[in-house]
Scaffold this active site. Structure first.
Site, PDB file in Angstrom:
ATOM      1  N   SER A 577       0.845  -1.203   0.000  1.00 34.25           N
ATOM      2  CA  SER A 577       0.000   0.000   0.000  1.00 34.25           C
ATOM      3  C   SER A 577       0.870   1.239   0.000  1.00 34.25           C
ATOM      4  CB  SER A 577      -0.902   0.006   1.235  1.00 34.25           C
ATOM      5  OG  SER A 577      -1.527   1.260   1.396  1.00 34.25           O
ATOM      6  N   TYR A 590      -1.542  -0.376  10.578  1.00 36.78           N
ATOM      7  CA  TYR A 590      -1.617  -0.729   9.165  1.00 36.78           C
ATOM      8  C   TYR A 590      -0.373  -0.264   8.405  1.00 36.78           C
ATOM      9  CZ  TYR A 590      -3.623  -1.117   4.451  1.00 36.78           C
ATOM     10  OH  TYR A 590      -3.865  -1.436   3.135  1.00 36.78           O
TER      11      TYR A 590
END
Length: 699
Positions: A577, A590
């Site tokens: 990501s 995350y």
């Protein structure tokens, strides 16, 4: 409603379905073909051919002329449609006798079939066209039933034919398919008027009728008679195949052994070109591979041309115990490599001894069929369908051997005859006409999180580009729905929890059992938790680390083990990501996990490069439409971090990238395709698929 009961074939004719077709003889011929092709005891995929004759208007003269409608080259009767048939004037086919110069010039006739066409949109006429055109019947079946080939391949086949059917069946000795064989069938009929069919020595069966239904019934009745004759004799000479020499492992044990051995075999079978595998432990296979007669019968090879064109002239029999310890792939590879080397040498000797001045170059000398006593049969080919069909054909060959041995004694084609079929110039031309393979053909990809969203989009793209895909997810229902979107032989699936090492091991074994091994590992499984530090719990932290980081580690570790066993490199692609590069708010768990994924990619790229295993990262950002992680709290958390509503997120993310583009799962899939199929000299890279986020530029 059935008009007759059969024990050895399936009666599938449905009057209601046939009545819908009315008097359309071509439609009825296609219907008959399709139901015949559904019974593998009658003919295999791509095997045999069927036809009908109708009266059609000549577009030039307006005269009514007879036209032969026959399965075209490369078709399959079980799936045959109008697009797969050729339409030729019957009188023109028969006039080819005037151009025929003899059997040594037989191949000259094939191009002339195009001069016989009535239907200019025809599929290319097959070499069996004259076998249908030179016979006078309205509907004709040329089939390869196991029972009939057993009769055709048995010692004293002609006498056995007469014993079963008396004077009602003709018999023609083995001859390569083509125009001359058509002349032999015509002669047999002229010499034996009133017969209902012809047995072709070592080859198959011709039957006919005035209507499609009469032809269908004639075919079934002839096959039933041969099957019953064999059934009455099986066991009379002693146990089938001489009885069992060894016992099979239990079902779960067989599959466990096969899944461990498959990548070793795949590597050895791929020394010439990469192959895809198939495994079966069908009871018919086990009866044969466990038998006392295996060593006598297996080297003889198959008899029917359709069989050995797909299975090679003979199989390789593994000389390892059913319960052999296969936990060390390198050791087992070393143990069985000499058998493969010997097989290749024998195949080359076969080629050198049989080749002619104009023979094509020798093809791949590796075995297609590999028999493992006590466990089952592996087949390897350019794709899963071809490997599966080879398996089906060899099962037919086993049935033929069993039947012929029950009658008298099995006889295979002489090696020279087999070679002349395998290396027939017309067969070579057919191979050259095949479309080019897709970029990811002959490769197997395992994709985590493939039940939907980005993972499913990746699987779709890789499959569309030729790969076999093995889908994993923690949700079985989603997997079943996802898997159902692919055609047969493209995909398989297994539930997998990427945080559980044993679950990952099971998934890889399933993939190896389905396709022979793995070449591409895509770790797309994920979840997202967006919270400020004070709200992030240890549970939040652990699940992100388990799924994203530990899951990636475990997938890579097991995947690399298989890739090294196979010996031809591979690809690992990790879906990370933008958040692994950009320090955003409320994202400590995350973002940290995604950064760990990215650096693990670089570490593995450095370690695995010498093994030709490339490791790359694809970095998405803002994939809202169709992405699973945007369901629920993550979307709420990101909206809160940016001070907007959840409904405003898609527009917000589209506007913030340099290109003002909405990023979709398909865009991420294109990134995976690029690093696996195009950038074949790249490893350790990060491919950003985010529409352009300056703060996420790697350099």
């Amino acid at each position: 409603m059935k008009l007759k009961e059969f024990k050895h074939v399936d009666y599938l004719w449905d009057d209601a379905q046939a009545d819908k077709l009315g008097d359309d003889q071509v439609a009825l011929f296609l219907y008959r073909s399709n139901i015949l092709g559904q019974d593998l005891r009658i003919t295999n995929y791509g095997g045999g051919n069927t036809s009908c004759k109708t009266m059609e208007k000549d577009p030039l003269t307006g005269e009514e002329r007879e036209v032969l409608w026959v399965k075209g080259s490369g078709g399959d009767i079980g799936t045959l449609t109008r697009d797969g048939i050729a339409g030729l004037y019957t009188d023109k086919i028969r006039n080819l006798k005037n151009a025929y110069r003899g059997i040594e010039f037989e191949d000259e006739i094939v191009p002339l079939y195009y001069h016989c066409l009535h239907d200019l949109d025809s599929r290319a006429p097959s070499i069996d066209t004259p076998l249908h055109g030179l016979l006078p019947f309205k509907h004709i079946d040329h089939l390869h039933p196991d029972a009939l080939i057993a009769v055709a391949a048995a010692k004293d086949s002609e006498a056995i034919t007469k014993e079963i059917w008396g004077d009602t069946m003709g018999w023609v000795p083995w001859q390569r398919p083509g125009f001359d064989l058509g002349l032999q069938l015509e002669k047999c009929l002229n010499d034996n008027p009133g017969i209902r069919g012809i047995v072709l020595g070592s080859h198959g069966l011709f039957t006919w009728g005035d209507t499609s239904y009469e032809c269908y019934m004639n075919s079934l009745e002839v096959i039933e008679a041969a099957s019953s004759y064999i059934a009455e004799r099986e066991g009379a000479k002693g146990p089938v195949f001489g009885g069992s020499r060894i016992e099979s492992l239990q079902g779960d044990q067989r599959k466990a052994q096969a899944s461990q051995l498959a990548p070793v075999l795949r590597g050895l079978c791929s020394s010439y070109n990469k192959m895809i595998g198939h495994f079966t432990d069908d009871e018919r296979v086990l009866q044969f591979v466990n038998s006392n007669d295996l060593d006598r019968l297996a080297p003889l090879g198959t008899s029917c041309p359709d069989h050995f064109l797909r299975t090679k002239i003979q199989p390789l029999v593994l000389e390892i115990a059913p319960d052999e310890d296969l936990s060390d792939p390198a050791a087992i590879k070393e143990k069985i490599t000499p058998a493969f080397e010997q097989y290749r040498k024998e195949y080359e000797a076969y080629y050198q001894n049989c080749k002619r001045d104009n023979s094509p170059a020798m093809r791949d000398p590796n075995p297609v069929v590999i028999l493992y006593p006590g466990v089952g049969m592996f087949t390897f080919a350019k794709n899963k369908q071809t490997a599966r069909v080879a398996s089906e054909f060899y099962i037919n060959a086993i049935n033929v051997m069993r039947g012929a041995e029950a009658i008298t004694e099995y006889t295979a084609l002489p090696r020279q005859e087999a070679f002349d079929i395998e290396y027939w110039l017309l067969e070579e031309d057919k191979l050259k006409r095949m479309p080019p393979e897709k970029p990811l053909s002959r490769r197997v990809a395992i994709i985590t999180g493939a039940g939907g969203g980005i993972g499913k989009a990746i699987a779709d793209k890789l499959a569309a580009e030729g790969a076999n895909v093995f889908l994993t997810d923690i949700d079985d229902d989603r997997l079943q729905v996802a898997n159902a979107t692919y055609k047969r032989d493209i995909s398989a699936y297994g539930v997998c929890d990427v945080s559980d090492e044993s679950s990952i091991d099971k998934a890889y074994k399933q993939a190896s059992l389905e396709f022979g091994g793995v070449d591409i590992v895509v770790h797309s499984a994920g979840l997202a938790i967006s919270k400020p530090l004070e709200d992030t719990t240890l549970k939040d932290w652990n699940i992100l680390q388990d799924v994203l980081v530990k899951g990636q580690f475990n997938m890579a570790k097991k995947g690399v083990e298989i890739m090294k066993t196979q010996g031809f490199g591979g690809d690992i692609v990790n879906i990370a990501s933008k958040n692994g590069l950009v320090a955003g708010k409320n994202n400590v768990g995350y973002g940290t996990a995604k950064a760990a994924q990215q650096h693990m990619t670089r570490l593995l790229a450095a370690e695995l490069g010498p093994h030709k295993i490339r490791v790359n990262t694809v970095n998405p950002d803002g994939v809202i439409v169709g992405s699973k992680i945007w369901e629920g709290e993550w979307a709420e958390g990101r909206a809160k971090a940016y001070g907007i509503t959840v409904e405003e997120l898609p527009a917000f993310y589209a506007k913030r990238n340099l290109m003002n583009e909405i990023i979709r799962p398909e865009d991420i899939a294109n990134g995976v395709f690029a690093v696996t199929a195009i950038l074949d000299k790249s490893t350790g890279n990060t491919i950003n698929v985010d529409g352009g986020m300056a703060e996420a530029f790697v350099r």
